[in-house]
Design an enzyme around this catalytic site. Structure first.
Site, PDB file in Angstrom:
ATOM      1  N   LYS A  73      45.860  33.163  44.451  1.00 16.83           N
ATOM      2  CA  LYS A  73      45.278  32.074  44.741  1.00 16.83           C
ATOM      3  C   LYS A  73      45.977  30.813  44.502  1.00 16.83           C
ATOM      4  O   LYS A  73      45.730  29.716  45.128  1.00 16.83           O
ATOM      5  CB  LYS A  73      43.995  32.108  43.620  1.00 16.83           C
ATOM      6  CG  LYS A  73      42.929  33.126  43.841  1.00 16.83           C
ATOM      7  CD  LYS A  73      41.877  33.107  43.104  1.00 16.83           C
ATOM      8  CE  LYS A  73      41.975  32.887  41.711  1.00 16.83           C
ATOM      9  NZ  LYS A  73      42.476  34.298  41.035  1.00 16.83           N
ATOM     10  N   ARG A 149      31.557  33.456  38.660  1.00 19.36           N
ATOM     11  CA  ARG A 149      32.119  34.684  38.274  1.00 19.36           C
ATOM     12  C   ARG A 149      30.937  35.742  38.035  1.00 19.36           C
ATOM     13  O   ARG A 149      31.337  36.958  38.132  1.00 19.36           O
ATOM     14  CB  ARG A 149      32.827  34.559  36.795  1.00 19.36           C
ATOM     15  CG  ARG A 149      34.190  33.955  36.995  1.00 19.36           C
ATOM     16  CD  ARG A 149      34.622  34.012  35.424  1.00 19.36           C
ATOM     17  NE  ARG A 149      35.977  32.994  35.350  1.00 19.36           N
ATOM     18  CZ  ARG A 149      37.083  33.523  35.635  1.00 19.36           C
ATOM     19  NH1 ARG A 149      37.383  34.718  35.854  1.00 19.36           N
ATOM     20  NH2 ARG A 149      38.348  32.629  35.338  1.00 19.36           N
ATOM     21  N   ARG A 188      55.480  37.026  37.146  1.00 20.24           N
ATOM     22  CA  ARG A 188      55.006  35.653  37.387  1.00 20.24           C
ATOM     23  C   ARG A 188      55.690  34.481  36.716  1.00 20.24           C
ATOM     24  O   ARG A 188      55.503  34.710  35.431  1.00 20.24           O
ATOM     25  CB  ARG A 188      53.502  35.644  37.493  1.00 20.24           C
ATOM     26  CG  ARG A 188      52.799  34.294  38.390  1.00 20.24           C
ATOM     27  CD  ARG A 188      51.478  34.798  38.505  1.00 20.24           C
ATOM     28  NE  ARG A 188      50.624  34.679  37.378  1.00 20.24           N
ATOM     29  CZ  ARG A 188      49.372  34.917  37.247  1.00 20.24           C
ATOM     30  NH1 ARG A 188      48.682  34.541  38.326  1.00 20.24           N
ATOM     31  NH2 ARG A 188      48.943  34.921  36.275  1.00 20.24           N
ATOM     32  N   ARG A 221      53.201  33.319  31.283  1.00 19.37           N
ATOM     33  CA  ARG A 221      52.152  33.426  30.525  1.00 19.37           C
ATOM     34  C   ARG A 221      52.036  34.501  29.455  1.00 19.37           C
ATOM     35  O   ARG A 221      52.620  35.631  29.733  1.00 19.37           O
ATOM     36  CB  ARG A 221      50.862  33.496  31.557  1.00 19.37           C
ATOM     37  CG  ARG A 221      50.425  32.134  32.016  1.00 19.37           C
ATOM     38  CD  ARG A 221      49.260  32.438  32.839  1.00 19.37           C
ATOM     39  NE  ARG A 221      48.229  33.101  32.461  1.00 19.37           N
ATOM     40  CZ  ARG A 221      47.028  33.058  32.820  1.00 19.37           C
ATOM     41  NH1 ARG A 221      46.560  32.463  34.077  1.00 19.37           N
ATOM     42  NH2 ARG A 221      46.097  33.925  32.750  1.00 19.37           N
ATOM     43  N   ARG A 232      42.151  42.967  32.254  1.00  9.29           N
ATOM     44  CA  ARG A 232      41.557  41.912  32.701  1.00  9.29           C
ATOM     45  C   ARG A 232      41.016  42.356  34.309  1.00  9.29           C
ATOM     46  O   ARG A 232      40.006  41.854  34.621  1.00  9.29           O
ATOM     47  CB  ARG A 232      42.712  40.712  32.767  1.00  9.29           C
ATOM     48  CG  ARG A 232      42.885  40.089  31.854  1.00  9.29           C
ATOM     49  CD  ARG A 232      44.275  39.036  32.110  1.00  9.29           C
ATOM     50  NE  ARG A 232      43.901  37.915  32.754  1.00  9.29           N
ATOM     51  CZ  ARG A 232      44.956  37.203  33.684  1.00  9.29           C
ATOM     52  NH1 ARG A 232      46.147  37.603  33.200  1.00  9.29           N
ATOM     53  NH2 ARG A 232      44.467  36.286  34.213  1.00  9.29           N
TER      54      ARG A 232
END
Length: 278
Positions: A73, A149, A188, A221, A232
């Site tokens: 995204k 969500r 990432r 992160r 998650r």
């Protein structure tokens, strides 16, 4: 007639130049750059209207972009934003900004979060509506990232848009196998100010740990670990699968195979938008 054609070519050239200026301004983080960008956006739109460039249905792009962490995204949303001149509303970033600025909605949200509660759907929809009403970048549409969500959130969003005589045109879900996501996420790198993402293996920055555009440092992160990601993903599937079904019943859901290269995913997205124009 030749004079009219010459004026038309000149104005179209002006549109192109101003669009380039907007893209340059988007890489700057200061509020001054933001003010100049707003002016440039207004001038581009005025120039388009003057030369008779019609706004196509695809340019009135109102969409929800769904996908698990690591689906891409953060790569595709800026592409869509730049292509269609729409705003990218990442609701997590919006919430943090409202709290930071001390707005009425931000104060309400902070009070709830400080008590350990979840920010209500009404507050989140209110933040989105405020952006649609006040953010000039949203004049031609928006990309919603991180919301809805749940099905009740999707319903509240639809109700808000209906009051504005608008409706969602696309609910696009980026689909990736969970195991592939783990390998993607653990490498990432993020540029905090813009949300641009890189990957140590698949899409490294030109200079290690440095954003290609601003030269600012990248971060990894703290929750980008395999164990955290798997937890998650369980939550993501529990929440998002019903939302996807909701949009399927509305006839606006499209699934995109996001296990492919970013370039191929982008081509699939463009094909989806092109089909809407037909």
């Amino acid at each position: 007639m030749s004079s009219s054609n010459s004026q038309l070519d000149h104005l179209k050239s002006l549109v192109s130049q101003l669009q380039a200026k907007i893209e340059k301004l988007e890489s700057q983080a200061s509020s001054t750059a933001g003010d100049l960008k707003d002016a440039a956006v207004d001038t581009v739109q005025a120039a388009k209207e003057k030369v008779g460039i019609a706004t196509t249905p695809a340019q009135h792009l109102r969409m929800v972009l769904m996908g698990p962490p690591g689906a891409g995204k953060g790569t595709q949303a800026p592409n869509i934003k730049d292509k269609f001149n729409v705003c990218h509303l990442a609701t997590g970033d919006m919430l943090r900004e409202q709290v930071k600025q001390g707005t009425d909605l931000g104060k309400q949200a902070k009070k709830i979060m400080d008590q350990g509660g979840l920010v209500s759907d009404e507050i989140m929809v209110g933040m989105i509506q405020q952006q649609l009403d006040e953010n000039k970048e949203c004049a031609l549409g928006f990309i919603l990232d991180g919301f809805p969500r749940t099905v009740p959130q999707a319903e509240k969003l639809d109700t808000m848009l209906e009051k504005k005589d608008q409706k969602l045109e696309h609910a696009i879900q980026l689909l990736v196998n969970d195991n592939l996501l783990v390998s993607r996420i653990t490498g990432r790198l993020i540029h905090p100010a813009s949300g641009r993402s890189y990957h140590n293996e698949f899409a490294p920055p030109k200079k290690p740990m440095t954003d290609d555009i601003t030269g600012e440092p990248l971060i990894q992160r703290s929750d980008d670990t395999a164990d955290t990601l798997r937890k998650r993903l369980v939550t993501y599937h529990q929440q998002t699968d019903p939302v996807a079904e909701y949009y399927k019943t509305k006839g606006i859901w499209t699934g995109i195979d996001a296990a492919q290269s970013p370039k191929t995913v982008w081509s699939s997205l463009l094909k989806c938008f092109d089909e809407q124009k037909k």
